[in-house]
Design a protein around this motif. Structure first.
Motif, PDB file in Angstrom:
ATOM      1  N   ALA A 105       9.612  -2.761  -4.345  1.00 11.73           N
ATOM      2  CA  ALA A 105       8.561  -3.653  -4.966  1.00 11.73           C
ATOM      3  C   ALA A 105       8.019  -5.051  -4.692  1.00 11.73           C
ATOM      4  N   GLU A 106       9.016  -5.754  -3.694  1.00  8.15           N
ATOM      5  CA  GLU A 106       9.152  -7.525  -3.342  1.00  8.15           C
ATOM      6  C   GLU A 106       8.323  -7.281  -1.926  1.00  8.15           C
ATOM      7  N   ALA A 107       8.511  -5.970  -1.959  1.00  8.13           N
ATOM      8  CA  ALA A 107       7.990  -5.477  -0.401  1.00  8.13           C
ATOM      9  C   ALA A 107       6.795  -4.938  -0.060  1.00  8.13           C
ATOM     10  N   GLY A 108       6.195  -5.042  -1.503  1.00  8.11           N
ATOM     11  CA  GLY A 108       4.453  -4.685  -1.493  1.00  8.11           C
ATOM     12  C   GLY A 108       4.230  -2.801  -2.652  1.00  8.11           C
ATOM     13  N   ALA A 109       5.365  -2.276  -2.176  1.00  8.59           N
ATOM     14  CA  ALA A 109       4.958  -0.977  -2.641  1.00  8.59           C
ATOM     15  C   ALA A 109       5.288  -1.017  -3.922  1.00  8.59           C
ATOM     16  N   LYS A 110       4.329  -0.019  -4.393  1.00  7.50           N
ATOM     17  CA  LYS A 110       4.046   0.615  -5.479  1.00  7.50           C
ATOM     18  C   LYS A 110       5.250   2.192  -6.085  1.00  7.50           C
ATOM     19  N   VAL A 111       6.609   1.255  -7.554  1.00  2.00           N
ATOM     20  CA  VAL A 111       7.736   2.476  -7.817  1.00  2.00           C
ATOM     21  C   VAL A 111       7.687   3.000  -8.441  1.00  2.00           C
ATOM     22  N   ALA A 112       8.137   4.432  -7.635  1.00  2.35           N
ATOM     23  CA  ALA A 112       8.254   5.173  -9.104  1.00  2.35           C
ATOM     24  C   ALA A 112       9.298   5.151  -8.913  1.00  2.35           C
ATOM     25  N   MET A 113       9.652   5.990 -10.421  1.00  2.00           N
ATOM     26  CA  MET A 113      12.038   5.421 -10.894  1.00  2.00           C
ATOM     27  C   MET A 113      12.222   6.167 -11.823  1.00  2.00           C
ATOM     28  N   SER A 114      12.944   7.365 -11.061  1.00  2.00           N
ATOM     29  CA  SER A 114      13.550   8.062 -12.245  1.00  2.00           C
ATOM     30  C   SER A 114      15.172   8.528 -12.326  1.00  2.00           C
ATOM     31  N   ALA A 115      15.421   8.787 -13.150  1.00  3.04           N
ATOM     32  CA  ALA A 115      17.236   8.764 -13.886  1.00  3.04           C
ATOM     33  C   ALA A 115      16.814   8.941 -15.017  1.00  3.04           C
ATOM     34  N   GLY A 161       0.278  -1.463   0.143  1.00  2.00           N
ATOM     35  CA  GLY A 161       0.512   0.290   0.003  1.00  2.00           C
ATOM     36  C   GLY A 161       1.207   0.940  -0.205  1.00  2.00           C
ATOM     37  N   LYS A 162       1.571   1.384   0.214  1.00  7.05           N
ATOM     38  CA  LYS A 162       2.541   2.462  -0.174  1.00  7.05           C
ATOM     39  C   LYS A 162       3.312   2.636  -0.903  1.00  7.05           C
ATOM     40  N   VAL A 163       3.634   3.689  -1.144  1.00  8.26           N
ATOM     41  CA  VAL A 163       4.304   4.238  -2.579  1.00  8.26           C
ATOM     42  C   VAL A 163       5.463   4.986  -2.441  1.00  8.26           C
ATOM     43  N   ALA A 164       6.496   4.581  -3.516  1.00  7.80           N
ATOM     44  CA  ALA A 164       7.612   4.610  -3.380  1.00  7.80           C
ATOM     45  C   ALA A 164       7.979   5.689  -4.675  1.00  7.80           C
ATOM     46  N   LEU A 165       9.089   6.743  -4.239  1.00 14.48           N
ATOM     47  CA  LEU A 165      10.107   7.167  -5.469  1.00 14.48           C
ATOM     48  C   LEU A 165      11.386   6.831  -5.051  1.00 14.48           C
ATOM     49  N   VAL A 166      12.220   6.236  -5.962  1.00 15.70           N
ATOM     50  CA  VAL A 166      13.345   6.633  -6.377  1.00 15.70           C
ATOM     51  C   VAL A 166      14.337   6.552  -7.565  1.00 15.70           C
ATOM     52  N   THR A 167      14.910   7.339  -7.090  1.00 18.32           N
ATOM     53  CA  THR A 167      16.061   8.553  -7.797  1.00 18.32           C
ATOM     54  C   THR A 167      17.245   7.785  -8.538  1.00 18.32           C
ATOM     55  N   GLY A 168      17.976   7.898  -9.760  1.00 12.02           N
ATOM     56  CA  GLY A 168      18.887   6.922  -9.607  1.00 12.02           C
ATOM     57  C   GLY A 168      19.385   5.838  -9.925  1.00 12.02           C
ATOM     58  N   ALA A 169      17.551   5.279 -10.247  1.00 19.60           N
ATOM     59  CA  ALA A 169      16.978   3.838 -10.063  1.00 19.60           C
ATOM     60  C   ALA A 169      17.442   3.293 -11.653  1.00 19.60           C
TER      61      ALA A 169
END
Length: 250
Positions: A28-38, A7-15
């Motif tokens: 993502a494996e832990a259940g978060a929705k993941v936005a990624m930027s690079a 249910g969490k939403v994460a943003l990862v830079t340098g992904a």
């Protein structure tokens, strides 16, 4: 499989590689929705495909974190398309040689622009959303180089030292409003960090350093990030160092 970040939403830079890529996969494996930027859009697209193939939700937002508009857009698109931003992982960064004799001051500016200012831009954009939500987590990937200098690491060490103290200042500023902030300092980690160093001798030295036997793997850092985030909200792991076991100096 346990999904502590469901249910969490994460943003990862340098992904697009290294620690950022591993962090995105572990989140993502832990259940978060993941936005990624690079900057490397094609690598982000591949990472989205990997996460979605495992049943996760992922979003690619190509951009350069040294450009404030790109950094703010990454946060804005995360919120717009995934509904919120609970977690910010500041992993965008570079390493360059940086002594003072005959130095190229443009190198100092480039390192500080990415390692420090890129972190400032994303945090400044994400914090208002986290405060409005009533909670959030920020983890900044620093380095053990932020604790010590060296004759060829002045630019990099200075940028990471600044990141360490800026991040801890945020922890003190935001902790009372349920936004946890962590500085994560890896030692020698098997990544591409040395590949783009302009000085050929320093490039070779760093490539050998991170490829040595026993170096930390990016996934080790990704799993540490999930561990930090899964702690009870009353607990803020404010600082963590991860070193190779066999080399206590790294």
């Amino acid at each position: 499989m346990s999904k502590p970040l469901e249910g969490k939403v994460a943003l990862v830079t340098g992904a697009s590689s290294g620690i950022g890529e591993a962090a995105a996969l572990c989140l993502a494996e832990a259940g978060a929705k993941v936005a990624m930027s690079a900057r490397r859009a094609e690598r982000l697209a591949g990472l989205v495909a990997r996460i979605e193939a495992e049943g996760g939700t992922a979003l690619a937002i190509p951009g350069d974190m040294t450009v404030e508009d790109d950094a703010r857009r990454a946060v804005a698109e995360t919120v717009e398309r995934l509904g919120r931003i609970d977690i910010l992982i500041n992993s965008a960064g570079i390493m360059e040689a940086g002594g003072i004799e005959n130095c190229d001051t443009a190198i100092y500016r480039r390192v500080i622009d990415i390692n420090l200012m890129g972190t400032v831009y994303t945090c400044a954009a994400a914090v208002p959303h986290m405060l409005e939500q009533g909670e959030g987590d920020i983890i900044t990937i620093s380095s053990l180089a932020g604790r010590k200098g060296g004759p060829m690491t002045s630019a990099y060490s200075a940028s990471k030292h600044a990141v360490n103290f800026m991040t801890d200042g945020m922890r003190q500023e935001l902790g009372g409003r349920n936004v946890r902030v962590t500085t994560l300092m890896p030692g020698a980690t098997e990544t591409e960090v040395g590949d783009n160093i302009s000085d050929p001798n320093w490039r070779a030295a760093i490539q050998a350093h991170v490829a040595k036997e026993g170096a930390v793997k990016p996934r080790d850092i990704g799993e540490a990030i999930v561990f930090i985030l899964a702690m009870p909200r009353r607990t803020n792991i404010s600082e963590i160092s991860i070193r190779p076991t066999i080399d206590t100096s790294a």
